[in-house]
Design an enzyme around this catalytic site. Structure first.
Site, PDB file in Angstrom:
ATOM      1  N   HIS A 325       0.818  -1.213   0.000  1.00 50.33           N
ATOM      2  CA  HIS A 325       0.000   0.000   0.000  1.00 50.33           C
ATOM      3  C   HIS A 325       0.852   1.264   0.000  1.00 50.33           C
ATOM      4  O   HIS A 325       2.064   1.246   0.222  1.00 50.33           O
ATOM      5  CB  HIS A 325      -0.941   0.003   1.211  1.00 50.33           C
ATOM      6  CG  HIS A 325      -0.241   0.010   2.545  1.00 50.33           C
ATOM      7  ND1 HIS A 325       0.032   1.171   3.231  1.00 50.33           N
ATOM      8  CD2 HIS A 325       0.217  -1.010   3.308  1.00 50.33           C
ATOM      9  CE1 HIS A 325       0.634   0.869   4.370  1.00 50.33           C
ATOM     10  NE2 HIS A 325       0.751  -0.445   4.449  1.00 50.33           N
ATOM     11  N   CYS A 344       2.945  -5.623   6.586  1.00 52.77           N
ATOM     12  CA  CYS A 344       2.633  -5.249   5.207  1.00 52.77           C
ATOM     13  C   CYS A 344       3.791  -4.448   4.604  1.00 52.77           C
ATOM     14  O   CYS A 344       4.725  -4.065   5.311  1.00 52.77           O
ATOM     15  CB  CYS A 344       1.338  -4.446   5.150  1.00 52.77           C
ATOM     16  SG  CYS A 344      -0.117  -5.422   5.597  1.00 52.77           S
TER      17      CYS A 344
END
Length: 427
Positions: A325, A344
């Site tokens: 992201h 992440c």
């Protein structure tokens, strides 16, 4: 030399031996049959006297970046050659320890600089032809920058704590790092797709690869030591523009509850809503933040400039629930150690990667994608041709031109402590 490295060295083919001899110049050696001891070569030379102003020539660091992807059969052969070269270095006694007494830079003099020059000559970063001296001149500056670039350190030419730590890792440790990562590379390069994305976790770097060449490179932020990014073998299937962020349970317990105890307006300020198991929205004041009550609820952040996922999220199937992201905190990409996420991967320059991923998806031209970033409308786009994705753990690799790269074993998966010497700076 341990049995594992010995077996790997013996298994290298005649092709690798010839290639190793050819690439030995880059390492400061001449090959197994005609090995020249770099230390002795240096000591035999007449010491060069430098003026008080030092060398005034403009010397730049040789380029260490190429468009060859790390996940490539060519890299496997290059690592085999590097193992031969580092085996010779270890057999000759390795390299000297550089006293980490103070920061070294252009203009410095002393025994530490002499040791630094010898160390850089042995690893192939400084030419033997530059001679012995106790002066930190522009040749040494260029060599330090080259060393730093090979080790993922900002190439400023200054030998500070991070560079001292890397430069004093014993040659035996580096050799075993190469052997460990050769095994990893052999596994992941058995069948390489034509088009894929690779995240190298220890390097905190992303490569978008097409037809054997790196089309894009991106700086990344990966998982903390206590919240590591997992190994991933998946396919990118969906792009979420202006996504919601559902706060993971681990972050609720470790981060959100302690923050709310100190800053009661935090959720409101960052547009994070609370929902119970029936989907009813709660007011933050209804929650006892000095208990574990909050772990029973779902926390979801609305799309905005402050959203923790930034403006876009890259989705793929993963048993660990991880994804890639954007981030509103762009300054973190400038940090030297980019191990700051909860597992992440954050992507610098993510818009260019999105354009590359959606190249074959109808209705997703560059102009349309730019507009989707601007309009702040929630939009989920399915990737027409899902792109293979690999999150890997590679702390050492080499290029066909002889440049050898190392990164810190950030998650302690290499087992290198067995080979570290007590009189050197550990990994």
């Amino acid at each position: 030399m341990n049995d594992r490295v010995t077996k790997i060295t013996k298994s290298v083919t005649r092709r690798s031996l010839i290639a190793a001899a050819g690439g030995a110049v880059a390492m400061g050696v001449l090959g197994r049959g005609a090995f020249a001891d770099p230390i002795q070569d240096v000591l035999k030379q007449r010491a060069t006297e430098w003026s008080d102003g030092f060398d005034a020539a403009v010397v730049s660091a040789p380029e260490v970046r190429t468009n060859v992807p790390i996940m490539s059969p060519d890299i496997v052969a290059a690592v085999e050659n590097a193992i031969l070269q580092y085996s010779d270095i270890v057999a000759r006694g390795g390299w000297p320890v550089v006293p980490a007494e103070q920061g070294l830079r252009v203009g410095a003099r002393g025994p530490a600089v002499t040791a630094l020059r010898q160390r850089l000559i042995i690893s192939g970063d400084l030419s033997v032809a530059n001679g012995v001296s106790d002066a930190f001149d522009t040749y040494v500056d260029a060599a330090v920058k080259r060393f730093q670039a090979r080790h993922g350190i900002p190439a400023d030419g200054i030998v500070g704590n991070t560079t001292f730590a890397a430069i004093n890792v014993p040659a035996a440790v580096r050799l075993n790092q190469l052997a460990t990562n050769l095994t990893r590379l052999q596994m992941i390069t058995k069948k390489v797709p034509d088009r894929f994305v690779m995240v190298n976790i220890p390097a905190a770097q992303i490569e978008a690869v097409e037809n054997g060449y790196v089309a894009q490179r991106h700086t990344a932020i990966v998982g903390k030591v206590d919240r590591p990014s997992p190994i991933v073998n998946s396919k990118i299937t969906q792009i979420n523009f202006h996504p919601y962020w559902t706060v993971p349970a681990s972050i609720i317990r470790k981060d959100l509850i302690p923050i709310m105890q100190k800053k009661p307006n935090y959720l409101t300020d960052y547009r994070i809503r609370i929902y119970d198991r029936s989907g009813n929205e709660l007011n933050p004041a209804q929650v006892d933040w000095f208990s574990d009550e909050a772990t029973n609820y779902m926390f979801r952040q609305d799309p905005s400039d402050e959203n923790s996922l930034g403006l876009v999220k890259i989705n793929f199937p993963s048993p660990d629930g991880v994804y890639m992201h954007d981030t509103p905190h762009k300054g973190l990409f400038n940090e030297e150690a980019r191990f700051d996420s909860s597992g992440c991967v954050r992507v610098q320059g993510i818009r260019e990667l999105i354009v590359w991923l959606l190249r074959d998806t109808p209705g997703q031209s560059r102009e349309q994608i730019d507009e989707q970033f601007r309009n702040y409308q929630r939009l989920d786009v399915q990737v027409t041709n899902p792109v293979p994705l690999f999150w890997t753990y590679l702390t050492a690799w080499a290029m066909s031109d002889g440049v050898v790269h190392f990164r810190n074993d950030i998650y302690g998966l290499d087992g290198l402590e067995l080979y570290a010497q007590t009189n050197t700076t550990p990994l």
